[in-house]
Design an enzyme around this catalytic site. Structure first.
Site, PDB file in Angstrom:
ATOM      1  CB  CYS A 195       7.885 -39.954  -1.007  1.00 18.30           C
ATOM      2  SG  CYS A 195       8.466 -41.606  -0.667  1.00 18.30           S
ATOM      3  CB  THR A 196      10.003 -40.759   4.031  1.00 18.77           C
ATOM      4  OG1 THR A 196       9.807 -42.017   3.402  1.00 18.77           O
ATOM      5  CG2 THR A 196       9.803 -40.886   5.519  1.00 18.77           C
TER       6      THR A 196
END
Lengths: 420, 511
Positions: A195-196
């Protein structure tokens, strides 16, 4: 590098290739008794011919960036197999020493190859490979009535470096701590959360991983080829995409050097630290081959960032080590647990750290693959099993599961213990 | 051609450039090293300097090739070493160092570092004195049987970029600067939506909760374990709860809780840096002062003015759970403050004569100076470090015994013009002779220590052998220390290093 069986020169260093005085430094350690020598040491000149035959196994070819430290190679050798160039160099320069090259992966060779050696020395670049080698030597051990046959033991000397840090260890399979006994010592690899990378980048590295993991497979800039870290055009493409992404989020610091470092997982390296660890390993090989001193027992850590620091300790064997303890491995799960949970345990547990385990068992007298990742068709066929419970799969308390993985040359047997 | 050469050098040196950067590499390529005695140890050291691209080396060796040292003498060595890297210039001088010291001691003044290998004590002391006066760093190396020895002799070696392994962050949460406080004000945790709340950097969270804590605790930071636990709990209560009162999964809050301990560390100037501020060179700046001290003085001026008692802000923040914008904005607050502080330091530097204070500002917490005692001080009866020697010898496993044995064999050499036990027939009879050398050494320095006979026997057994694997260990170690001296990056040892290949242990002693 590994030593092969060759009759040692009996008359102490008077072959044609031994000029006068060649072994003067070494013979003092072989011919003279002393207060610190190994209890088994017998002074004599028999070992006085150096290491006669050495086999080298290396799957790599030479790259320009190797030349800052790998001193057997020259610019003209770039592109050639490391094992072959190293062998040529030594065979032509060191009379009396024979190096036999193998341009292969260590996994391409088997029992019959490895069991010919007195000592194995490793300078591998991954923990997986180390575990494999470790597992191979353990599989060569033979036990008679539960007692280890010492003639089946091949010592393993393992060295590793990273920048200014390094370590050297001596493993006597079946007797001292093995690689898997100390798996927790190895730091986990850094992998940024998806997700980063996908939506919340903060560091230049996140931008590079975005280009590598998400953009490359989608845009296929050079057709269907995989991203090749050694291809400057590929790196340039990733670099430019990373810069664009970084600009979007006001992130600074994306450089070509950083891009290459992230894509290839480059570890910095210098000639000096490599020399220190290689020397420590060579010293141990000498001690073991000649029984002249008690070998390192059994782990040396080195760091010369601030002064020179060493720490020497005895790594302990793990009672229930999955590789060397011969203790059947326990899997404790309730029958309602899904196979997925077992898979996660095998990969995430600090003491097992498997990469892509293949799980098989015997059901109704027949061999059944519960899950296997490495072959696409089998993965697709067995994937639904992951969502099934152990009970649904027909497994019972005490069931034996055989697990194969790249981290070990032999399957590991697990016993399923149903909990409440 | 220039561009192609530069590109190929970048490729070749890529793995080491990631450690000391282009500027470190440049220092290396401008250096000229001297190695005295191309023995196994000497050539191993050279190999590890030629491979990374040292500018030039000169071998000084008056010995001729003998059977036991095949390929290791001056000319032969130079040729083989040059083959390792065509960018490096190699020279050799077929002369003994003693002759050079007699006829042309200034010969040694031109080198960045002089490395003396397997030198007898008298040559070592003579050379040491010449190099000390000329301020040329001197590294003494010796492989003796299974023992390796290094001694660094440098009057004053300054390090701006020490690259510490586990440095604490410089976040100033205990004394937040104005721009940070303003930035924190722009957050209102209570009115944020869930997504923003979960992606607020932990530094902001701690800052916010500290403000609340201050107002309830008389402006005092959480001090002891009990208070820090209470503070952690305080933050934990700030985690959002769902409609059933169950706490949500807020990783940023978990990060804040985990970092409470280190985040509350008081900002202070490290003792080593304070000592530098108090040193003579820092307080007595003249037109001759090296730039390190000018920059250090500028940092000191900053501390007493714009810094209000603290060093310039470093400007780095660790990665943390946050959305991109919040993280980048926070990072920029620290970066801009660091740039501001660095500019202030540079202004002080200008006022103090020179330019460029930026690198010094960023590394202010990690500045190091290494000062070694001279060989003369180590060897003089009046200034020998008795305390270090006797306290180490209290421990039976200490490597100090090897230092004393090396001194004893040097003494033996001075008396008998040879080392003990070189030939088999000598081993037995030399044991008692070496014992006499040991005793005379201990007596001369009034050292009330006991050296077991086993060590005396072992050192006779060694017969001054120079086994290759021990030479290679020292070769790697010494080369890196020389690179540290040349590049002024990473910290050299101070001042004696002993390696024991029997047990694979080592020690650093200050003698």
């Amino acid at each position: 590098m590994a030593d092969a069986e060759e009759p040692m020169a009996v008359d102490g260093g008077h072959r044609d290739c031994d000029w006068d005085g060649r072994w003067n430094h070494v013979r003092k350690f072989l011919e003279r008794p002393g207060p610190f020598t190994h209890p088994d040491f017998e002074p004599g000149a028999e070992a006085l011919s150096g290491f006669g035959v050495i086999h080298v196994v290396d799957m790599d070819v030479i790259d320009v960036s190797n030349l800052n430290r790998q001193f057997l190679f020259r610019p003209k050798d770039v592109g050639r197999p490391k094992a072959e160039v190293a062998a040529d160099f030594i065979n032509s320069r060191i009379p009396g020493c024979k190096v036999v090259p193998h341009f292969k992966k260590i996994q391409d060779l088997g029992e019959s190859f490895y069991k010919q050696f007195h000592i194995i020395v490793c300078g591998l670049d991954s923990i997986i490979a180390r575990r494999w080698m470790n597992g191979m030597l353990i599989s060569l051990l033979s036990y008679e009535d539960g007692v280890l046959d010492s003639s089946s033991i091949i010592p393993l000397i393992d060295g590793g470096v990273e920048g200014f840090k390094g370590n050297a260890r001596v493993i006597v399979p079946g007797m001292t701590a093995c690689i898997d006994c100390t798996l927790e010592l190895y730091p986990p690899q850094i992998n940024f959360p998806m997700c980063t990378i996908a939506s919340m980048p903060r560091l230049p590295e996140h931008c590079i991983e975005y280009a590598r993991i998400l953009q490359w497979p989608k845009e296929k800039p050079f057709g269907d080829t995989g991203l090749d870290g050694d291809n400057p055009q590929h790196i340039q493409w990733v670099f430019e995409r990373s810069q664009e992404r970084a600009a979007e989020f006001n992130i600074t610091g994306v450089t070509y050097r950083l891009t290459q470092g992230v894509v290839k997982r480059i570890i910095p390296a210098v000639a000096s630290t490599n020399a220190v660890i290689a020397a420590a390993c060579a010293t141990e090989a000498f001690k073991i081959a000649t029984s002249s001193y008690i070998p390192l027992n059994n782990y040396l850590v080195f760091n010369d960032v601030d002064g020179l620091y060493t720490y020497t300790f005895e790594a302990e064997r793990k009672e229930n080590c999955s590789a060397c303890s011969q203790v059947p491995q326990d899997l404790q799960f309730p029958p309602s647990a899904k196979l997925q949970e077992v898979l996660e345990y095998l990969t995430e547990s600090a003491s097992l750290q498997m990469k892509s385990p293949a799980i098989t068992t015997t059901l109704e007298g027949k061999n059944k693959t519960l899950y296997l990742q490495s072959v696409k068709s089998i993965e697709e066929r067995t994937r639904p099993n992951l969502c099934k419970t152990l009970k649904e799969l027909g497994l019972s308390d005490g069931q034996e599961l055989a697990v194969a993985d790249v981290t070990t040359p032999q399957t590991v047997l697990f016993k399923l213990n149903f909990t409440a | 051609i220039m561009a192609a050469t530069k590109a190929s050098k970048e490729q070749r040196y890529d793995r080491q450039l990631r450690l000391w950067g282009d500027h470190g590499q440049e220092e290396l390529e401008n250096a000229h090293i001297c190695v005295i005695n191309a023995t196994a140890t000497g050539t191993e050291i050279l190999k590890n300097l030629v491979l990374p691209g040292i500018g030039a080396f000169t071998i000084v060796d008056g010995h001729t090739v003998t059977g036991e040292d095949v390929g290791n003498k001056a000319q032969a060595a130079t040729e083989l070493l040059q083959e390792l890297n065509s960018d490096v210039s190699g020279n050799f001088v077929e002369e003994s160092p003693d002759k050079l010291l007699d006829n042309d001691p200034e010969f040694f003044h031109r080198f960045s570092v002089v490395i003396g290998v397997q030198l007898p004590e008298s040559t070592c002391l003579r050379l040491g004195s010449v190099l000390w006066s000329a301020s040329v760093p001197f590294l003494v190396c010796k492989t003796y049987g299974l023992i390796g020895y290094m001694r660094l002799v440098v009057q004053e070696h300054t390090v701006i970029e020490s690259h510490p392994d586990n440095a604490l962050e410089d976040l100033r949460l205990d004394q937040p600067f104005a721009e940070f406080q303003n930035h924190v004000k722009s957050y209102d945790l209570d009115s944020m939506d869930k997504k923003d709340h979960s992606h607020t950097p932990w530094i902001i969270i701690i800052a916010k909760y500290l403000e609340k804590w201050f107002s309830e605790h008389n402006c005092q930071l959480p001090k002891n374990y009990k208070e820090k636990e209470a503070f952690r709990q305080f933050i934990r209560e700030g985690i959002l709860k769902n409609e059933n009162g169950v706490p949500e999964d807020e990783e940023n809050f978990e990060e804040a809780i985990k970092n409470v301990n280190t985040a509350l560390n008081l900002t202070k100037i490290p003792g080593a840096v304070e000592d530098l501020f108090n040193s003579e060179q820092c307080n007595n700046i003249t037109s001759q002062t090296p730039s390190f001290w000018v920059m250090l003085r500028a940092v000191k001026e900053f501390v007493h003015n714009e810094g209000n008692g603290s060093l310039p802000v470093r400007g780095n923040v660790p990665d943390m759970i946050a959305d991109s914008q919040k993280f980048i904005n926070l990072q920029n607050v620290y970066r801009e403050k660091a740039l501001q502080d660095a500019a202030a330091v540079s202004k002080h530097v200008e006022c103090l004569l020179q330019s460029v204070g930026k690198v010094c500002s960023k590394n202010a917490s990690f500045l190091r100076v290494v000062r070694c005692r001279s060989l003369a001080e180590e060897y003089s009866v009046d200034s020998v470090n008795k305390d270090e020697i006797t306290s180490c010898m209290d421990n039976p496993d200490s490597e100090m015994v090897f230092y004393l044995m090396l001194r004893a064999v040097d003494r033996f050499y001075q008396q008998h013009s040879r080392y003990p036990g070189v030939y088999n027939y000598q081993v037995e009879e030399d044991i008692s002779k070496l014992k006499l050398s040991v005793n005379s050494l201990l007596q001369e320095y009034s050292l009330n220590v006991n050296i077991k006979d086993d060590y005396i026997h072992e050192f006779c057994r060694y017969g001054a052998a120079e086994p290759h694997t021990v030479s290679a260990f020292l070769g790697g170690s010494a080369a890196q220390e020389a690179i540290k001296i040349i590049s002024h990056q990473f910290v050299p040892f101070n001042n004696t290093f002993i390696y024991n290949a029997m047990s694979q242990t080592s020690a650093t002693l200050q003698l």
